[in-house]
Design a protein around this motif. Sequence first.
Motif, mmCIF file in Angstrom:
data_model
loop_
_atom_site.group_PDB
_atom_site.id
_atom_site.type_symbol
_atom_site.label_atom_id
_atom_site.label_comp_id
_atom_site.label_asym_id
_atom_site.label_seq_id
_atom_site.Cartn_x
_atom_site.Cartn_y
_atom_site.Cartn_z
ATOM 1 N N LEU A 19 0.834 -1.213 0.000
ATOM 2 C CA LEU A 19 0.000 0.000 0.000
ATOM 3 C C LEU A 19 0.868 1.262 0.000
ATOM 4 C CD1 LEU A 19 -2.782 -1.125 2.523
ATOM 5 C CD2 LEU A 19 -3.168 -0.460 0.147
ATOM 6 N N VAL A 20 1.923 1.229 0.817
ATOM 7 C CA VAL A 20 2.804 2.393 0.881
ATOM 8 C C VAL A 20 3.482 2.621 -0.462
ATOM 9 C CG1 VAL A 20 4.921 3.302 1.935
ATOM 10 C CG2 VAL A 20 3.185 2.221 3.371
ATOM 11 N N ARG A 21 3.980 1.519 -1.056
ATOM 12 C CA ARG A 21 4.676 1.666 -2.350
ATOM 13 C C ARG A 21 3.722 2.159 -3.429
ATOM 14 N NH1 ARG A 21 8.575 -3.574 -2.880
ATOM 15 N NH2 ARG A 21 10.028 -2.986 -1.231
ATOM 16 N N ARG A 22 2.474 1.585 -3.385
ATOM 17 C CA ARG A 22 1.508 2.028 -4.380
ATOM 18 C C ARG A 22 1.209 3.511 -4.191
ATOM 19 N NH1 ARG A 22 -0.109 0.766 -9.219
ATOM 20 N NH2 ARG A 22 -0.668 -1.389 -8.749
ATOM 21 N N PHE A 23 1.122 3.937 -2.918
ATOM 22 C CA PHE A 23 0.786 5.335 -2.644
ATOM 23 C C PHE A 23 1.943 6.275 -2.970
ATOM 24 C CE2 PHE A 23 0.437 8.755 0.719
ATOM 25 C CZ PHE A 23 -0.589 9.446 0.079
ATOM 26 N N VAL A 24 3.145 5.859 -2.599
ATOM 27 C CA VAL A 24 4.306 6.752 -2.750
ATOM 28 C C VAL A 24 4.875 6.687 -4.160
ATOM 29 C CG1 VAL A 24 6.663 7.240 -1.932
ATOM 30 C CG2 VAL A 24 4.881 6.580 -0.300
ATOM 31 N N THR A 25 5.050 5.492 -4.684
ATOM 32 C CA THR A 25 5.735 5.381 -5.982
ATOM 33 C C THR A 25 4.842 4.794 -7.073
ATOM 34 O OG1 THR A 25 6.563 3.186 -5.436
ATOM 35 C CG2 THR A 25 7.953 5.050 -4.836
ATOM 36 N N ASN A 26 3.582 4.426 -6.711
ATOM 37 C CA ASN A 26 2.628 3.837 -7.658
ATOM 38 C C ASN A 26 3.187 2.565 -8.303
ATOM 39 O OD1 ASN A 26 0.137 3.724 -8.835
ATOM 40 N ND2 ASN A 26 0.755 4.903 -10.646
ATOM 41 N N ILE A 114 -9.485 -2.937 4.328
ATOM 42 C CA ILE A 114 -9.494 -4.376 4.030
ATOM 43 C C ILE A 114 -8.928 -4.512 2.630
ATOM 44 C CG2 ILE A 114 -10.884 -6.459 3.872
ATOM 45 C CD1 ILE A 114 -12.876 -5.180 5.764
ATOM 46 N N ASN A 115 -7.696 -4.983 2.602
ATOM 47 C CA ASN A 115 -6.931 -5.025 1.342
ATOM 48 C C ASN A 115 -7.283 -6.300 0.555
ATOM 49 O OD1 ASN A 115 -5.048 -4.148 -0.509
ATOM 50 N ND2 ASN A 115 -3.322 -5.130 0.537
ATOM 51 N N LYS A 116 -6.781 -6.305 -0.658
ATOM 52 C CA LYS A 116 -6.929 -7.464 -1.569
ATOM 53 C C LYS A 116 -8.373 -7.613 -2.056
ATOM 54 C CE LYS A 116 -2.975 -9.728 0.583
ATOM 55 N NZ LYS A 116 -2.336 -10.933 1.082
ATOM 56 N N GLY A 143 -9.859 -1.885 -0.477
ATOM 57 C CA GLY A 143 -8.889 -1.471 -1.492
ATOM 58 C C GLY A 143 -8.047 -2.622 -1.970
ATOM 59 N N SER A 144 -7.268 -2.297 -2.985
ATOM 60 C CA SER A 144 -6.356 -3.288 -3.533
ATOM 61 C C SER A 144 -5.069 -2.584 -3.914
ATOM 62 C CB SER A 144 -6.975 -3.951 -4.768
ATOM 63 O OG SER A 144 -5.995 -4.659 -5.469
ATOM 64 N N ALA A 145 -4.011 -2.904 -3.189
ATOM 65 C CA ALA A 145 -2.704 -2.343 -3.543
ATOM 66 C C ALA A 145 -2.313 -2.821 -4.924
ATOM 67 C CB ALA A 145 -1.670 -2.780 -2.518
ATOM 68 N N LYS A 146 -2.737 -4.017 -5.266
ATOM 69 C CA LYS A 146 -2.365 -4.580 -6.562
ATOM 70 C C LYS A 146 -2.979 -3.771 -7.697
ATOM 71 C CE LYS A 146 -2.504 -8.930 -9.093
ATOM 72 N NZ LYS A 146 -2.834 -10.367 -8.979
ATOM 73 N N GLN A 149 -6.676 0.345 -6.171
ATOM 74 C CA GLN A 149 -8.022 0.789 -5.817
ATOM 75 C C GLN A 149 -8.075 1.214 -4.341
ATOM 76 O OE1 GLN A 149 -10.302 -2.682 -6.740
ATOM 77 N NE2 GLN A 149 -10.518 -2.166 -8.912
ATOM 78 N N GLY A 150 -8.640 2.414 -4.098
ATOM 79 C CA GLY A 150 -8.903 2.848 -2.731
ATOM 80 C C GLY A 150 -7.681 3.304 -1.961
ATOM 81 N N VAL A 151 -6.532 3.325 -2.613
ATOM 82 C CA VAL A 151 -5.288 3.621 -1.878
ATOM 83 C C VAL A 151 -5.193 5.123 -1.578
ATOM 84 C CG1 VAL A 151 -2.770 3.482 -1.937
ATOM 85 C CG2 VAL A 151 -4.159 1.632 -2.909
ATOM 86 N N ASP A 152 -5.318 5.938 -2.621
ATOM 87 C CA ASP A 152 -5.213 7.387 -2.406
ATOM 88 C C ASP A 152 -6.306 7.871 -1.456
ATOM 89 O OD1 ASP A 152 -3.052 7.467 -4.029
ATOM 90 O OD2 ASP A 152 -4.149 8.096 -5.837
ATOM 91 N N GLU A 153 -7.495 7.324 -1.642
ATOM 92 C CA GLU A 153 -8.617 7.728 -0.791
ATOM 93 C C GLU A 153 -8.320 7.415 0.684
ATOM 94 O OE1 GLU A 153 -8.657 6.001 -3.487
ATOM 95 O OE2 GLU A 153 -10.334 6.489 -4.805
ATOM 96 N N LEU A 154 -7.663 6.289 0.881
ATOM 97 C CA LEU A 154 -7.338 5.860 2.237
ATOM 98 C C LEU A 154 -6.439 6.896 2.924
ATOM 99 C CD1 LEU A 154 -7.164 3.447 4.359
ATOM 100 C CD2 LEU A 154 -5.046 2.846 3.185
#
Lengths: 173, 597
Positions: A19-26, A114-116, A143-146, A149-154
């Motif tokens: 989630l952090v990687r998706r948020f910070v570096t996508n 709730i991820n995945k 959300g889904s880090a993969k 979805q829902g990451v930025d909103e989180l």
Amino acid sequence: MMQKKVCMLGGFAVGKTSLVRRFVTNVFSEHYQTTIGVTVEKKTVTVDHQDVMLMLWDLYGEDEFQHVRESYLRGSSGYILVIDGTRKATLDTARLLQQTVVRTVGPLPFVAIINKSDLRSEWEIDQPVIEQLREQGWPVFFGSAKLGQGVDELFAHLAAMLLSPAPPSRICP
Amino acid sequence: MTDQSHLPDPSLSDHVLAALDIVVLEWEEEAGEFRLQGAPPEWWGQRFGPAIRCSQDPSQCSPFLQDYLTGIHRVWQGGPGTIEKSGPWTESDQQGGTMTLEARALSLGLRKLVLIERLGSDFENMRSIVQRARERMLAEDLTAKSHHKAETRLIGRLEASERTKDDALALLQQLGLAAMVLDEHGQIAFATDRTLEMLGIAAQEAIGQPWDQVLSFRKEDRRLVQHLLEGSSQTRSGGPLCLEGACSRWIELEIHRDLRHPVRRILILSDRTELHALRQALNEQASFHDLVGKSAAMLRVYQLVRDVAQVDTTVLIEGETGTGKELIARAIHSSSGRRNKPFLAANCAGLTDSILTSQLFGHKRGAFTGAIQDQQGLFEAAEGGTLFLDEIGDIPPQVQTALLRVLQEKEITRLGEAKPRTVNVRVVAATHHNLSEDVLRGSFRADLLYRIRIARVQLPPLRDRPEDIPLLAQSMLEKICAPTGKTVERLHPDTLRVLMSYSWPGNVRELKSAVEFAVISCKGNEICPADLPPEITGATMASSPSVFIPLSNQDEKTRLLTALSDANGNRTEAAKRLGISRATFYRRLVEFDIHAH
């Protein structure tokens, strides 16, 4: 610029680092690499025209091998509880961690994700349980880090909570 | 002299620190900052550059370190010897890689220090172990989940299967079907309530028991069932079989191979007790001794025979040729109290006076030429039993006189002897003649007629009881085929129709002859009309019999009256309508006390 320490908490392999990687570096990696200790990432978000730098403390996953060090929690402004929807046991871990935070640093703003959600058909956490969490005051996101979805909103939601002038009492029951 | 070895050696400290590969930061109270002690390891420079004062811009150095150093004073306040580790944290180096560091705060006297080390191979080993352990846990979790899913699926299927089984069982019980399942060892694995009810036992007495201990068949039936069970065809049946017990039952058995387990057997038991009883009753009605027939006329004959058998009077059996008069005589004998004594039959037709007299009464040696020794007659031979005199209407007048004496006096006198001998013989006579007409003609003694006609049995001709023809024909077919080995099983319905429409002047004897002919002609297992003798297939129903044998009952009287009425009182016409001679018609009118006027 305002800085806010935010801890990522949850059981192992729930997707905190993803989630952090998706948020910070996508970026997302299918390869599971366990975190030992803590990695701190930073990202600036804007809330109501105000920039705030989130210091994201990606802590190791809680399990029988590693328990979260209370020293890591000190100085936190808020935290994110990450739950793996496909493993019900990770919800229990999240509940314990939430109690640890309250006991260690007091009530802090937090959100739960709730991820995945890309594996929704395999979820073991059903809607009544989620409703129960919400009734207990947990802001629950899916959300889904993969998939991203829902990451930025989180993170945006938590940032908004951190900047909220009067922390709602129901945030930290 | 001063011992130089105990003096501080700054270069030694540097060497030690360099050898330990750690960074030492010392808090300088006055400056309010950390100062790097000694030469830092190479990795420190790669991450933090050449700067030595970290506290000036901690966020530039490391957010984690800044956080840790911010709270470090609390540790130092703990006094000497207090050490607190930061826990590992990961930093990016300037080459795009990462390094994991760990700091520890301690105080040495008044000096407040922070030691930072780069975690090396031990840490990587530990990380690798944790990684593997977690991967294994995840894999096991997936496996457990997969097993759980499979278990859930199987439980679901099992429940569905149980429901289906319960439904099927409920349906089976509701249907009242008597059924049981035998396992591969021939033991009862399941039995419906109806089965248990039929056998009069509880489930625990049946389940797990060998079938032959629960189903109490007769020995031969048990062998048959065993044979059926061992058969390879999908479905086999047998029965009726007798289940012996306090209340015997007749059952029909159907044996199916269990499609799920070919070695298991499904038995369906049909209670045929009532049917068997009815069939037996019907069979008893359909035959009497060796007589076959279930028509009303024959049933009356059977009853008459039973009645006649109860008394010891002389009996006259009247009937057309081939109707089975001797069988009636034998039935009377077998039903009477003389059944254990001899039954002798003599055909009186075509014999001379002397031969017939000798045959009936015996002779003394020398009584006539060829009488070389004393010879007892049939009356003596039948002592205590029954003597059947067939064709009694054909006996010569002299013999009639002798016979009359025997019947009156119960004595016979051998030919050539003077002294009579007492005999105890029941005489049953038979004729196809109308003896009343013979009396009128003067060829038969009236007193003898009255003596032998004390009891009368009149046998109906076959044409008057066509409903008996199928039964007779089938019975004959079985008797004819048995010794020949031919497998003719039945008569085609068309054949039966032909047989039933024929007039049968030769009666049962002719029918038997026709069936024998047909069996010889038959090429299959069923007799077709073409197999019958041509005179039968080509003939039409005879309009009238040559000899009228009346049935002595009210119907007969009604029949005569109806014929008279239809013929407007014309006796000749009435006789013609009835198919009998005018003389016979007159005689019957007298017998029934009918006045033609």
